[in-house]
Write a protein that holds these residues in place. Structure first.
Motif, PDB file in Angstrom:
ATOM      1  N   GLN A  73       0.825  -1.215   0.000  1.00 54.80           N
ATOM      2  CA  GLN A  73       0.000   0.000   0.000  1.00 54.80           C
ATOM      3  C   GLN A  73       0.856   1.260   0.000  1.00 54.80           C
ATOM      4  N   VAL A  74       1.945   1.231   0.751  1.00 55.26           N
ATOM      5  CA  VAL A  74       2.831   2.400   0.792  1.00 55.26           C
ATOM      6  C   VAL A  74       3.469   2.624  -0.570  1.00 55.26           C
ATOM      7  N   TRP A  75       3.891   1.550  -1.224  1.00 51.28           N
ATOM      8  CA  TRP A  75       4.478   1.680  -2.555  1.00 51.28           C
ATOM      9  C   TRP A  75       3.458   2.239  -3.552  1.00 51.28           C
ATOM     10  N   GLU A  76       2.220   1.778  -3.436  1.00 51.72           N
ATOM     11  CA  GLU A  76       1.165   2.273  -4.328  1.00 51.72           C
ATOM     12  C   GLU A  76       0.934   3.765  -4.132  1.00 51.72           C
ATOM     13  N   GLN A  77       0.919   4.222  -2.877  1.00 52.19           N
ATOM     14  CA  GLN A  77       0.707   5.646  -2.613  1.00 52.19           C
ATOM     15  C   GLN A  77       1.909   6.487  -3.038  1.00 52.19           C
ATOM     16  N   ALA A  78       3.105   5.898  -2.956  1.00 54.59           N
ATOM     17  CA  ALA A  78       4.281   6.619  -3.450  1.00 54.59           C
ATOM     18  C   ALA A  78       4.148   6.888  -4.943  1.00 54.59           C
ATOM     19  N   GLY A  79       3.706   5.876  -5.681  1.00 58.67           N
ATOM     20  CA  GLY A  79       3.461   6.081  -7.106  1.00 58.67           C
ATOM     21  C   GLY A  79       2.357   7.078  -7.366  1.00 58.67           C
ATOM     22  N   GLN A  80       1.319   7.048  -6.532  1.00 57.27           N
ATOM     23  CA  GLN A  80       0.219   8.001  -6.683  1.00 57.27           C
ATOM     24  C   GLN A  80       0.688   9.435  -6.436  1.00 57.27           C
ATOM     25  N   LEU A  81       1.511   9.619  -5.417  1.00 57.99           N
ATOM     26  CA  LEU A  81       2.030  10.963  -5.136  1.00 57.99           C
ATOM     27  C   LEU A  81       2.891  11.475  -6.289  1.00 57.99           C
ATOM     28  N   TRP A  82       3.682  10.598  -6.880  1.00 63.24           N
ATOM     29  CA  TRP A  82       4.500  11.023  -8.021  1.00 63.24           C
ATOM     30  C   TRP A  82       3.611  11.356  -9.222  1.00 63.24           C
ATOM     31  N   GLN A  83       2.546  10.571  -9.422  1.00 58.45           N
ATOM     32  CA  GLN A  83       1.640  10.858 -10.531  1.00 58.45           C
ATOM     33  C   GLN A  83       0.932  12.188 -10.333  1.00 58.45           C
ATOM     34  N   GLU A  84       0.543  12.470  -9.095  1.00 58.00           N
ATOM     35  CA  GLU A  84      -0.075  13.766  -8.803  1.00 58.00           C
ATOM     36  C   GLU A  84       0.897  14.902  -9.107  1.00 58.00           C
ATOM     37  N   HIS A  85       2.172  14.697  -8.787  1.00 51.06           N
ATOM     38  CA  HIS A  85       3.183  15.717  -9.090  1.00 51.06           C
ATOM     39  C   HIS A  85       3.316  15.916 -10.595  1.00 51.06           C
ATOM     40  N   ALA A  86       3.344  14.817 -11.361  1.00 51.57           N
ATOM     41  CA  ALA A  86       3.465  14.927 -12.816  1.00 51.57           C
ATOM     42  C   ALA A  86       2.252  15.636 -13.411  1.00 51.57           C
ATOM     43  N   GLY A 286       6.494  22.244   3.658  1.00 52.54           N
ATOM     44  CA  GLY A 286       7.541  21.248   3.802  1.00 52.54           C
ATOM     45  C   GLY A 286       6.957  19.897   4.176  1.00 52.54           C
ATOM     46  N   LEU A 287       7.841  18.942   4.435  1.00 50.23           N
ATOM     47  CA  LEU A 287       7.406  17.588   4.758  1.00 50.23           C
ATOM     48  C   LEU A 287       6.619  17.528   6.062  1.00 50.23           C
ATOM     49  N   GLY A 288       7.013  18.358   7.047  1.00 52.23           N
ATOM     50  CA  GLY A 288       6.279  18.359   8.305  1.00 52.23           C
ATOM     51  C   GLY A 288       4.830  18.761   8.117  1.00 52.23           C
ATOM     52  N   LYS A 289       4.592  19.781   7.320  1.00 55.83           N
ATOM     53  CA  LYS A 289       3.216  20.213   7.042  1.00 55.83           C
ATOM     54  C   LYS A 289       2.461  19.150   6.255  1.00 55.83           C
ATOM     55  N   PHE A 290       3.155  18.465   5.356  1.00 54.53           N
ATOM     56  CA  PHE A 290       2.516  17.383   4.597  1.00 54.53           C
ATOM     57  C   PHE A 290       2.008  16.298   5.545  1.00 54.53           C
ATOM     58  N   VAL A 291       2.842  15.894   6.498  1.00 53.17           N
ATOM     59  CA  VAL A 291       2.427  14.865   7.455  1.00 53.17           C
ATOM     60  C   VAL A 291       1.226  15.332   8.271  1.00 53.17           C
ATOM     61  N   TRP A 292       1.273  16.587   8.745  1.00 57.64           N
ATOM     62  CA  TRP A 292       0.180  17.101   9.566  1.00 57.64           C
ATOM     63  C   TRP A 292      -1.112  17.212   8.756  1.00 57.64           C
ATOM     64  N   ASP A 293      -1.012  17.666   7.512  1.00 57.12           N
ATOM     65  CA  ASP A 293      -2.203  17.793   6.668  1.00 57.12           C
ATOM     66  C   ASP A 293      -2.827  16.434   6.395  1.00 57.12           C
ATOM     67  N   GLU A 294      -2.012  15.424   6.155  1.00 56.96           N
ATOM     68  CA  GLU A 294      -2.554  14.084   5.927  1.00 56.96           C
ATOM     69  C   GLU A 294      -3.192  13.522   7.194  1.00 56.96           C
ATOM     70  N   SER A 304      -1.055   5.569   4.648  1.00 53.52           N
ATOM     71  CA  SER A 304      -0.066   5.161   3.648  1.00 53.52           C
ATOM     72  C   SER A 304       0.776   6.351   3.202  1.00 53.52           C
ATOM     73  N   ARG A 305       0.144   7.508   3.030  1.00 52.72           N
ATOM     74  CA  ARG A 305       0.878   8.696   2.606  1.00 52.72           C
ATOM     75  C   ARG A 305       1.827   9.176   3.709  1.00 52.72           C
ATOM     76  N   ILE A 306       1.394   9.067   4.952  1.00 50.10           N
ATOM     77  CA  ILE A 306       2.277   9.442   6.058  1.00 50.10           C
ATOM     78  C   ILE A 306       3.483   8.505   6.107  1.00 50.10           C
ATOM     79  N   MET A 307       3.263   7.211   5.851  1.00 44.29           N
ATOM     80  CA  MET A 307       4.380   6.271   5.840  1.00 44.29           C
ATOM     81  C   MET A 307       5.348   6.572   4.689  1.00 44.29           C
ATOM     82  N   VAL A 308       4.818   7.013   3.550  1.00 43.71           N
ATOM     83  CA  VAL A 308       5.691   7.433   2.453  1.00 43.71           C
ATOM     84  C   VAL A 308       6.570   8.588   2.914  1.00 43.71           C
TER      85      VAL A 308
END
Length: 335
Positions: A73-86, A286-294, A304-308
């Motif tokens: 699941q973490v790997w899947e969300q990592a790919g999803q985050l990269w796709q969102e960036h693209a 930054g990454l800290g805000k990303f974790v808090w927002d998730e 899964s996104r927090i684990m990424v």
């Protein structure tokens, strides 16, 4: 009838690669090859065991958002985050292209018209926030180094000055970033007032907090390294009557470089940890805000996104430490 079978033409490796591998193998004894193999194999085994344990234990942990995410699941969300960036980058490129076309039409009608291109207003993506955190931590680390190394040299050279500042160092060294952050926020808000600021207040708040928490290991290690310079070198410096700056540049700094870099590596690790907490509390990008927002989002994908983000934070910290180690090996005489 005689059947002739032609061999398939298989691509051959470059000649230089084969020669290079032969030279490496020839330069290593069997014992050294075995040591190299263990050095590569053991970390791989440790990683695989960790992933296996994580895969088995994750479904057993139930939270309010569902089961704890496993490696898949973490790997899947990592790919999803990269796709969102693209996708966001693609939309940003289209946004800029539309403005350029509009400005070209305006300038065609009126060559003296004032045109401008606005930046894309979309929210920062996960890779964008990684870059923001890296810029912030490097800025705070550089400021901390610029303060700690010269001050550490002075402390190590002068026993009286060391006795005067040592209590202050011991008092402020263990202060948590959670205690510094409110004070830094209030001071920055009160003193950094400008209609056209060069830096965002959130960036300055995080950077100063990182600086205050990360300068102490470098300061202490620098002072210890300077105080431990070989007495024979000090005697030579006195005999040659070197000036203060020449003494520091030719004798003190080369001798204390190993201790200085040890402090720098510790300071950089602390700076990276402190930054994540500062971004989370100050709500700076930054990454800290990303974790808090998730965490606040509370969706089924949040864990899964927090684990990424957790794995990204750990991997970046590891890379930063390796970079400092490589620099130390290039600079320090004992390496």
């Amino acid at each position: 009838m005689t059947t002739i079978t032609s061999a398939r033409n298989t691509p051959q490796p470059p000649r230089w690669l084969g020669q290079r591998l032969k030279s490496i193998g020839a330069s290593l004894t069997p014992a050294q090859l075995a040591t190299k193999g263990r050095q590569m194999l053991l970390p791989l085994i440790g990683i695989l065991v960790f992933i296996g344990f994580w895969h088995m234990a994750a479904p057993q942990v139930d939270t309010s958002l569902g089961s704890f995410p496993g490696p898949g699941q973490v790997w899947e969300q990592a790919g999803q985050l990269w796709q969102e960036h693209a996708n966001q980058r693609e939309r940003a490129d289209k946004f800029i292209a539309m403005q350029e076309e509009r400005n070209a039409r305006i300038l065609a009608d009126n060559p003296e018209a004032e045109v401008r291109i606005r930046s894309y207003p979309g929210a920062p993506t996960f890779p964008d926030q990684i870059i923001t955190s890296l810029i912030t931590v490097l800025a705070g680390f550089i400021v901390a180094t610029a303060i700690a190394v010269p001050l550490g040299i002075v402390v190590g050279l002068n026993r009286h000055f060391q006795a005067a500042v040592n209590p202050l160092i011991q008092v402020f060294k263990p202060v948590s970033p959670l205690a510094w952050l409110p004070l830094v926020t209030m001071v920055v808000s009160a003193t950094y007032v400008s209609d056209d600021p060069m830096f965002e207040k959130s960036f300055l708040t995080s950077m100063i907090t990182v600086t205050l928490c990360s300068l102490w290991p470098t300061l202490i290690n620098t002072s210890v390294g300077v105080a431990a310079v070989n007495p024979d070198l000090l005697n030579v410096s006195r005999v040659l009557r070197l000036s203060f700056w020449t003494h520091v540049r030719k004798v003190v700094l080369p001798s204390s470089v190993p201790m200085i870099f040890t402090g720098l590596r510790v300071s950089l690790g602390i700076a990276w940890m402190v930054l994540i907490a500062a971004e989370m509390l100050a709500q700076s990008p930054g990454l800290g805000k990303f974790v808090w927002d998730e965490f606040q989002n509370g969706s089924s994908q949040s864990l899964s996104r927090i684990m990424v983000a957790v794995l990204a934070i750990g991997f970046i910290g590891f890379v930063l430490d390796r970079v400092m180690l490589l620099i130390q090996r290039k600079v320090a005489w004992n390496e």
